[in-house]
Motif scaffolding. Structure first.
Motif, PDB file in Angstrom:
ATOM      1  N   GLY A  31      19.146  20.092  -4.254  1.00  0.00           N
ATOM      2  CA  GLY A  31      20.368  20.438  -3.538  1.00  0.00           C
ATOM      3  C   GLY A  31      20.157  21.616  -2.605  1.00  0.00           C
ATOM      4  N   VAL A  32      21.222  22.353  -2.331  1.00  0.00           N
ATOM      5  CA  VAL A  32      21.077  23.518  -1.456  1.00  0.00           C
ATOM      6  C   VAL A  32      20.140  24.519  -2.123  1.00  0.00           C
ATOM      7  N   PRO A  33      19.343  25.247  -1.351  1.00  0.00           N
ATOM      8  CA  PRO A  33      18.406  26.206  -1.954  1.00  0.00           C
ATOM      9  C   PRO A  33      19.143  27.239  -2.813  1.00  0.00           C
ATOM     10  N   HIS A  34      18.614  27.483  -3.974  1.00  0.00           N
ATOM     11  CA  HIS A  34      19.238  28.458  -4.873  1.00  0.00           C
ATOM     12  C   HIS A  34      18.203  28.976  -5.847  1.00  0.00           C
ATOM     13  N   ARG A  35      18.479  30.153  -6.401  1.00  0.00           N
ATOM     14  CA  ARG A  35      17.579  30.720  -7.410  1.00  0.00           C
ATOM     15  C   ARG A  35      18.368  31.649  -8.324  1.00  0.00           C
ATOM     16  N   PRO A  36      17.976  31.718  -9.596  1.00  0.00           N
ATOM     17  CA  PRO A  36      18.644  32.635 -10.527  1.00  0.00           C
ATOM     18  C   PRO A  36      18.158  34.061 -10.320  1.00  0.00           C
ATOM     19  N   VAL A  37      19.037  35.022 -10.539  1.00  0.00           N
ATOM     20  CA  VAL A  37      18.686  36.438 -10.432  1.00  0.00           C
ATOM     21  C   VAL A  37      19.397  37.187 -11.560  1.00  0.00           C
ATOM     22  N   ALA A 273      22.377  18.168   1.571  1.00  0.00           N
ATOM     23  CA  ALA A 273      22.885  16.895   1.064  1.00  0.00           C
ATOM     24  C   ALA A 273      24.070  17.129   0.147  1.00  0.00           C
ATOM     25  N   ALA A 274      24.870  16.084  -0.030  1.00  0.00           N
ATOM     26  CA  ALA A 274      26.023  16.158  -0.926  1.00  0.00           C
ATOM     27  C   ALA A 274      25.550  16.339  -2.369  1.00  0.00           C
ATOM     28  N   ASP A 275      26.369  16.998  -3.161  1.00  0.00           N
ATOM     29  CA  ASP A 275      26.060  17.248  -4.568  1.00  0.00           C
ATOM     30  C   ASP A 275      26.344  15.974  -5.367  1.00  0.00           C
ATOM     31  N   ARG A 276      25.293  15.349  -5.871  1.00  0.00           N
ATOM     32  CA  ARG A 276      25.443  14.102  -6.621  1.00  0.00           C
ATOM     33  C   ARG A 276      25.640  14.335  -8.109  1.00  0.00           C
ATOM     34  N   ARG A 277      25.615  15.568  -8.554  1.00  0.00           N
ATOM     35  CA  ARG A 277      25.689  15.842  -9.981  1.00  0.00           C
ATOM     36  C   ARG A 277      27.003  15.388 -10.632  1.00  0.00           C
TER      37      ARG A 277
END
Length: 526
Positions: A31-37, A273-277
């Motif tokens: 999905g969209v770029p993301h990361r935990p912090v 892209a659309a979130d398919r979750r």
């Protein structure tokens, strides 16, 4: 049932369920770029950025944009008993529109290891301040264009914060408002969003605060004030949703994106892209229902008994006893949130209610008339030998339901919550043992129907306790979560009893599973 058909159903369910679980995992990582912090060394958070990964970067993140072209950032604050995962669908939709997004766990929620503060806003202010201060160091966002968005408890939290801190250029309060507003105090550019199915008190609170800050009557759909001057106030309604489902509505995301675009002057752009979750989660839920039944049959087969089902007894009297045992402790739980004694706000009160009711039922069950109504069931084996099949099914239930947490709520308890899980399970076990001893009798379909009726009776008593102010109000929302969970658990319990012929199997599994739900759902107080 034909063995070939059973084998086919099992194979197809495992194959489809496995594929859906893998697809959910891939979507969760993609999905969209993301990361935990970890903000300030104590606030678990996730950073979402617009765009796509065009070259290998840190944890799949794109290169930071140059200063001057960095997007506004939206900070999403969850509600009571929710967490980052609950806000992730909204976060991805907003990020896909071209804005950076940060979700985080308030103290006592989700992965946070800090103690939840049940009164006042100091804890939420501290968490929000830590997030906004950290954003000043993030090269993916424009820290001068911060919009804070909150849901339910988080709505009250972001409003309280924005009244005192001038960094947010706008605020969106979804399904919540401030309980008391100081004279002359107000946040900048505030949008109030309510669900069509929100309780009257929620809608009235949003409408009252909107009128106070706009200084004029305000209807849904109207905007009062000047966004450029920071004085804009607006009301919006999300049709066809309730307090929880509004978070997953595209209309909610559209309202947030539109408000951010107008306030910041940064137009929305389609990216990612659309979130398919959400759609994959619904398909997986259907498959998980079949797999839970199969897991129950596996556990029942391991504890298989050839003895006939116990006599039905008098189930109507059993339900009356269960209802009476649940009602009797309520006056002594009205002094406050008894869940604090167990370290779980709201959810702990439910565990204590079931624990007390279970003790009452066990004591009443020793009376001679009750023993005649419900003849003792001959044990197929000792309780010690029940533990292995029950533990196997409990693990299966948790493994099968965990993928649902991608869009609902993190379902893996922290170490602190594991201890509370065990305590809650031990406390509630007498209730499930006593109820199933009376009602899980006779043929499996009828036994499951009666036992499920007792679970529905629990939910009805909880709702009555919430309406009368005896039990914490948040338990009203817990009912919306526990209802489907109890139905899914009964699918596994059916297979356990159908082959195992021992009510204790289902009681062990359901006590452990309900305690597991309360352990990750409830804010921790210890």
């Amino acid at each position: 049932m034909n063995r070939a058909l059973v084998a086919l159903v099992t194979f197809v369910s495992v194959a489809v369920g496995g594929w859906l679980a893998l697809a959910l995992g891939a979507e969760e990582r993609g999905g969209v770029p993301h990361r935990p912090v970890l903000v300030d060394g104590r606030v678990p958070a996730t950073l979402y950025v617009p765009g796509a990964v065009t070259a290998p970067g840190v944890l799949g993140m794109p290169d930071p944009p140059p200063p001057g072209s960095r997007p506004p950032v939206v900070v999403l604050a969850h509600g009571h008993s929710a967490d980052q995962a609950t806000m992730s669908v909204l976060a991805r939709r907003v990020a896909a529109a071209g804005y950076a997004v940060v979700t985080f766990d308030f103290r006592g929620h989700g992965l946070s290891t800090e103690r939840h503060q049940s009164a006042g806003f100091e804890g939420m202010r501290s968490d929000l301040d830590a997030v906004l201060t950290w954003l000043g160091t993030v090269p993916y966002v424009d820290p001068a264009k911060v919009v804070v968005v909150g849901h339910s408890m988080g709505a009250a939290g972001v409003l309280d914060f924005a009244v005192r801190d001038r960094r947010p250029v706008a605020t969106v309060a979804m399904g919540g408002a401030m309980g008391g507003v100081e004279a002359g105090a107000r946040a900048r550019n505030v949008l109030f969003v309510v669900a069509e199915g929100d309780a009257g008190v929620v809608r009235e609170g949003a409408e009252r605060t909107a009128r106070l800050w706009s200084g004029a009557p305000l209807s849904y759909g109207q905007v009062h004030g000047d966004q450029a001057q920071g004085t804009a106030v607006a009301l919006r309604e999300v049709a066809g949703t309730n307090h929880l489902t509004m978070l997953f509505s595209g209309l909610t995301a559209g309202y947030v994106v539109d408000w951010v675009a107008k306030v910041t002057g940064h137009p929305a752009t389609a990216s990612g892209a659309a979130d398919r979750r959400p759609s994959l989660t619904m398909l997986y839920l259907l498959c998980a229902a079949v797999l839970l039944t199969l897991v129950g049959f596996v556990g029942g087969a391991l504890a298989r008994s050839s003895r006939p089902p116990a006599e039905t007894g008098r189930p109507s009297l059993g339900l009356l006893l269960v209802g009476g045992a649940l009602l009797l402790p309520l006056p002594w739980l009205a002094w406050g949130d008894a869940g604090h004694l167990l370290g779980l706000e709201a959810g702990g009160a439910l565990a204590l209610l079931l624990g007390i009711a279970g003790t009452i039922l066990l004591a009443v069950g020793r009376l001679t008339p009750v023993r005649r109504w419900f003849p003792a069931q001959e044990a197929s084996s000792s309780l010690r030998h029940m533990l292995a099949p029950a533990a196997l099914v409990l693990v299966g239930v948790i493994v099968l339901l965990t993928p649902l947490g991608a869009v609902t709520h993190g379902l893996v308890p922290t170490p602190e919550r594991v201890l509370l899980w065990v305590l809650a399970a031990a406390l509630m076990l007498p209730f499930f043992l006593a109820v199933d001893r009376m009602l899980r009798r006779g043929r499996p379909p009828a036994a499951s129907a009666r036992s499920l009726a007792a679970r529905l009776l629990v939910l009805a008593v909880v709702l009555m306790g919430v309406i009368t102010g005896v039990l914490p109000g948040m338990l009203g929302l817990y009912v919306m979560v526990l209802g489907p969970i109890l139905l899914l658990l009964e699918l596994a319990a059916y297979g356990l009893y159908a082959l195992g012929r021992d009510h204790r199997l289902a009681a062990l599994v359901q006590a452990g599973a309900v305690a597991w739900v309360l352990s990750w759902l409830s804010p921790i107080m210890w």
